[in-house]
Design an enzyme around this catalytic site. Structure first.
Site, PDB file in Angstrom:
ATOM      1  N   SER A  14       0.829  -1.192   0.000  1.00 23.22           N
ATOM      2  CA  SER A  14       0.000   0.000   0.000  1.00 23.22           C
ATOM      3  C   SER A  14       0.874   1.257   0.000  1.00 23.22           C
ATOM      4  O   SER A  14       1.751   1.398  -0.858  1.00 23.22           O
ATOM      5  CB  SER A  14      -0.950  -0.028   1.204  1.00 23.22           C
ATOM      6  OG  SER A  14      -1.882   1.022   1.152  1.00 23.22           O
TER       7      SER A  14
ATOM      8  N   ASP B  69      -8.999  -4.279  -5.853  1.00 20.46           N
ATOM      9  CA  ASP B  69      -8.284  -3.235  -5.122  1.00 20.46           C
ATOM     10  C   ASP B  69      -8.517  -1.895  -5.801  1.00 20.46           C
ATOM     11  O   ASP B  69      -8.370  -1.772  -7.027  1.00 20.46           O
ATOM     12  CB  ASP B  69      -6.789  -3.563  -5.080  1.00 20.46           C
ATOM     13  CG  ASP B  69      -5.947  -2.476  -4.429  1.00 20.46           C
ATOM     14  OD1 ASP B  69      -6.506  -1.650  -3.685  1.00 20.46           O
ATOM     15  OD2 ASP B  69      -4.728  -2.482  -4.661  1.00 20.46           O
TER      16      ASP B  69
ATOM     17  N   HIS C 106      -7.464  -4.973  -1.414  1.00 18.59           N
ATOM     18  CA  HIS C 106      -6.476  -4.149  -0.735  1.00 18.59           C
ATOM     19  C   HIS C 106      -6.383  -4.533   0.745  1.00 18.59           C
ATOM     20  O   HIS C 106      -7.393  -4.623   1.440  1.00 18.59           O
ATOM     21  CB  HIS C 106      -6.827  -2.667  -0.849  1.00 18.59           C
ATOM     22  CG  HIS C 106      -5.686  -1.771  -0.546  1.00 18.59           C
ATOM     23  ND1 HIS C 106      -4.746  -1.420  -1.499  1.00 18.59           N
ATOM     24  CD2 HIS C 106      -5.287  -1.174   0.604  1.00 18.59           C
ATOM     25  CE1 HIS C 106      -3.835  -0.636  -0.942  1.00 18.59           C
ATOM     26  NE2 HIS C 106      -4.142  -0.478   0.333  1.00 18.59           N
TER      27      HIS C 106
END
Length: 408
Positions: free
Chosen positions: A194, A348, A378
């Protein structure tokens, strides 16, 4: 009388807590969507409700002026006990003022080990050395490597560019001390998930010209945040309401990190925060034509450019900086980057970041190993070794990363 008052107070808190939990669950089902392609949807729903619950409690404490909402949520997330592994020695250190965790295999080695500099995710507002402990533990054990996990300062208390500065300081310290930790200077990689993947990408770009330090051998970018200007790519439209990163949460993180007013939400959503000439400049890297057609099948509607809002542009133009958007770095920088491993997830919000960066790297001759997780979302990696809430795709992501590292 005091006992009665205390009992009534505790009862009121309990009733309020139950009511809040029910409200969060109902809101979660109303606002977030879990596609059929995701395995174990119940587990993801539970994880999403837990995240929303901690953030909701945080918002209450923020309204009371006690702390920022993400601070309270992080406090709760960090209460989870840390797993121990007899084969890995974990040491808490400070590189200057920056806290780090050092993971090193217990078994002695006759040769220097690979080194991994790990940056945790969390949108700059969540995540910590503790939340990513299991990931780093596995990396050290499975790869026989020395892992240093960097505890950079987070938003909204510490805004841009504090996170970047902390990561630079920690990386410099580690690269200057490789012999102390038994690390091979020719086998140092940076890794992150991320926004931690953003840090890894930025560090690689910054350290290209640090000729007095060992060269970074590779970068591993796991569903990374690689640009901060376009919020309307296909994946943003398709996955806007999928946990654990919705469009609204991503925008909230963006505002916290850059100090942008949330009032610009509709402006940013309609791509009116940048002038047409800027969009034209970046189209060669951000345009949807760079994304394979198969990733548009779940729906995509191009957003026409409207007139720029000058006030919004002045407040948000920091997002074009390479630190916020390493995807937008010039060719002479990107072409010199090391071998890269990219992991993307179908469900995601940030999926297209990985696809676009993959294309840029490959077009400029940088070797790329790409793995797309068809049932991934995600934050999937954080469910690794998470008991009942572990998602199978987390192990597959870890396997891809460890196999890539073992090649060196």
């Amino acid at each position: 009388m005091v006992v009665l008052a205390l009992t009534l107070f505790v009862g009121a808190i309990a009733v309020f807590s139950v009511g809040l939990l029910l409200w969060v669950i109902c809101r979660n089902f109303w606002t977030e969507h879990i596609p059929k392609g995701i395995t174990h949807p119940v587990r993801l729903r539970i994880l999403s409700c837990l995240l929303q619950l901690t953030m909701t409690w945080g918002m209450i404490f923020e309204k009371l002026g006690l702390c920022y909402a993400p601070q309270f949520a992080s406090f709760l997330h960090d209460l989870k006990p840390l797993k121990r592994d007899p084969d890995v020695v974990v040491t808490n250190l400070h590189f200057g003022t920056i806290p780090v965790k050092l993971y090193k295999p217990k078994e002695p080695s006759t040769i220097p080990r690979p080194g991994i500099i790990f940056f945790h995710g969390g949108g700059t507002i969540l995540g910590s050395l503790r939340t990513h402990h299991n990931v780093c533990l596995r990396l050290s054990k499975d790869c026989g490597s020395v892992v240093v996990s960097v505890g950079y300062r987070k938003s909204p208390m510490y805004k841009y560019p504090v996170m970047k500065d902390d990561c630079v300081v920690a990386t410099t310290h580690f690269l200057k001390s490789l012999n102390v930790y038994g690390v091979d200077p020719d086998r140092v990689v940076v890794c992150g998930d991320s926004v931690g993947g953003n840090a890894a990408a930025v560090i690689c770009q910054i350290f290209l010209n640090q000729t007095d330090l060992p060269r970074i051998r590779a970068q591993i970018l796991i569903y990374s945040t690689l640009q901060s200007v376009d919020f309307q790519s296909p994946s943003y439209q398709q996955n806007a309401h999928i946990p654990l990163l919705t469009w609204d949460l991503a925008f909230y993180c963006w505002c916290c990190h850059l100090g942008v007013s949330p009032s610009w939400k509709s402006v940013v959503k309609n791509r009116m925060h940048l002038p047409p000439e800027v969009w034209k400049k970046f189209r060669k890297w951000l345009g949807s034509e760079n994304i394979p057609e198969r990733f548009k099948k779940r729906g995509y509607q191009p957003i026409p450019l409207g007139p720029v809002n000058e006030d919004a542009y002045r407040e948000t133009n920091t997002a074009m900086d390479n630190v916020c958007s390493p995807l937008l770095a010039e060719d002479d920088i990107v072409s010199r980057l090391p071998e890269t491993c990219i992991v993307s997830c179908e469900y995601d919000l940030l999926r297209d970041h990985s696809l676009l960066y993959k294309k840029r790297l490959e077009d400029l001759g940088v070797p790329v190993t790409w793995h797309h997780v068809e049932d991934g979302f995600h934050g999937a990696l954080n469910t690794l070794d998470f008991g009942f809430l572990t998602l199978p795709c987390s192990s597959r992501i870890m396997d891809v990363v460890t196999q890539f590292i073992k090649r060196f």
